[in-house]
Scaffold this motif. Structure first.
Motif, PDB file in Angstrom:
ATOM      1  N   UNK A 141      -2.874 -10.284  -8.257  1.00  0.00           N
ATOM      2  CA  UNK A 141      -2.554  -8.928  -8.273  1.00  0.00           C
ATOM      3  C   UNK A 141      -2.044  -8.409  -9.724  1.00  0.00           C
ATOM      4  N   UNK A 142      -1.480  -9.324 -10.449  1.00  0.00           N
ATOM      5  CA  UNK A 142      -0.729  -8.934 -11.626  1.00  0.00           C
ATOM      6  C   UNK A 142       0.729  -8.208 -11.522  1.00  0.00           C
TER       7      UNK A 142
ATOM      8  N   UNK B 142       4.740  -7.332  -3.436  1.00  0.00           N
ATOM      9  CA  UNK B 142       3.748  -8.269  -2.379  1.00  0.00           C
ATOM     10  C   UNK B 142       4.869  -8.500  -1.051  1.00  0.00           C
ATOM     11  N   UNK B 143       5.953  -8.757  -1.328  1.00  0.00           N
ATOM     12  CA  UNK B 143       6.624  -8.994   0.023  1.00  0.00           C
ATOM     13  C   UNK B 143       6.725  -7.902   0.869  1.00  0.00           C
ATOM     14  N   UNK B 144       7.024  -6.595   0.073  1.00  0.00           N
ATOM     15  CA  UNK B 144       6.853  -5.248   0.895  1.00  0.00           C
ATOM     16  C   UNK B 144       5.739  -5.265   1.615  1.00  0.00           C
ATOM     17  N   UNK B 145       4.454  -5.427   0.854  1.00  0.00           N
ATOM     18  CA  UNK B 145       3.203  -5.539   1.710  1.00  0.00           C
ATOM     19  C   UNK B 145       3.126  -6.389   2.948  1.00  0.00           C
TER      20      UNK B 145
ATOM     21  N   UNK C   3       0.919 -17.070  -0.012  1.00  0.00           N
ATOM     22  CA  UNK C   3       2.272 -17.112  -0.467  1.00  0.00           C
ATOM     23  C   UNK C   3       2.287 -15.892  -1.429  1.00  0.00           C
ATOM     24  N   UNK C   4       3.399 -15.286  -1.260  1.00  0.00           N
ATOM     25  CA  UNK C   4       3.738 -14.205  -2.015  1.00  0.00           C
ATOM     26  C   UNK C   4       3.771 -14.386  -3.676  1.00  0.00           C
TER      27      UNK C   4
ATOM     28  N   UNK D 190       1.711   0.220  -6.729  1.00  0.00           N
ATOM     29  CA  UNK D 190       2.552  -1.097  -6.157  1.00  0.00           C
ATOM     30  C   UNK D 190       2.160  -1.479  -4.856  1.00  0.00           C
ATOM     31  N   UNK D 191       3.268  -1.289  -3.919  1.00  0.00           N
ATOM     32  CA  UNK D 191       3.041  -1.862  -2.722  1.00  0.00           C
ATOM     33  C   UNK D 191       2.442  -1.212  -1.653  1.00  0.00           C
TER      34      UNK D 191
END
Length: 227
Positions: A44-45, A51-54, A36-37, A12-13
């Motif tokens: 990335x599926x 994605x926001x965390x990354x 854009x997230x 995940x992140x």
């Protein structure tokens, strides 16, 4: 590591962070490019949350910048900010060298020699990723030997910012041969036990690096994408 390959959900992140960071370093996501997230999550599926965390973590280390409600984009590169980052890294590197040299072992020196041989082969074959990784392994030796967790943490936070510059430098082989020779000379001085001379030599190399980076800016290799 391809940005478009689906991410294993167990990572995940963390893997999203690594993948986006590497894409920024390699220039696949260019300075000034808006992201854009939702679009990244689809590629990335994943859901938007990791994605926001990354992206938040990337913002923390200066690779992404955001203006709420307006944009999230890859941080732009400018000569002034890069010079400031280099100045900090130069000081930290000098501290690491001065601290490490008195306690470095033959095993440490051999690790530096091996990393530089890998770096040399990477430059010869124009393998940018391998050159950057070998350069990291070379400089990691005195940082680890210095055994200063605060120094290591700060260097780790700053490295991604400068890696995208070094990636472009190594891509053009700019200063590659000089870097190999500098590494060999630094190993020699470290082996002689002169911490001050080693730190001074390392500082001069950072100054030379700044000159090479100025050449990249002069040739407009870090221009923002057209809107």
């Amino acid at each position: 590591m391809s940005l478009d390959r689906p991410v294993s959900r167990r990572l995940l992140s963390d893997e999203v962070f690594d993948r986006l960071r590497d894409s920024i370093v390699r220039g696949e996501l260019v300075p000034g490019e808006k992201v854009k997230d939702g679009e990244l999550a689809e590629r990335l599926g994943l859901s938007r949350t990791p994605v926001r965390e990354a992206l938040a973590r990337l913002a923390d280390i200066g690779l992404v910048e955001a203006k709420p409600g307006v944009y999230t984009r890859i941080t732009t590169l400018n000569r002034r900010d890069v010079a400031k980052t280099l100045a900090v890294l130069r000081s930290l590197d000098r501290l690491a060298i001065e601290t490490a040299v008195p306690v470095m072992t033959e095993q440490d020196l051999q690790r530096m020699r091996e990393a530089n041989r890998v770096f040399e082969r990477a430059v010869a074959t124009e393998d940018t990723a391998a050159a950057l990784a070998a350069d990291d392994r070379f400089h990691a030796v005195p940082i680890e030997a210095a055994d200063n967790p605060v120094l290591s943490r700060i260097v780790g936070q700053l490295h991604p910012q400068i890696h995208r510059i070094l990636h472009r430098k190594f891509s053009t082989l700019l200063g590659g041969r000089n870097t190999i020779e500098h590494h060999d000379r630094l190993i020699e001085v470290c082996a002689g036990g002169d911490a001050s001379a080693a730190a001074e030599l390392s500082g001069r190399h950072w100054s030379e690096l700044g000159g090479h980076i100025n050449e990249l800016f002069d040739s407009n290799q870090f221009a923002e994408p057209a809107v």
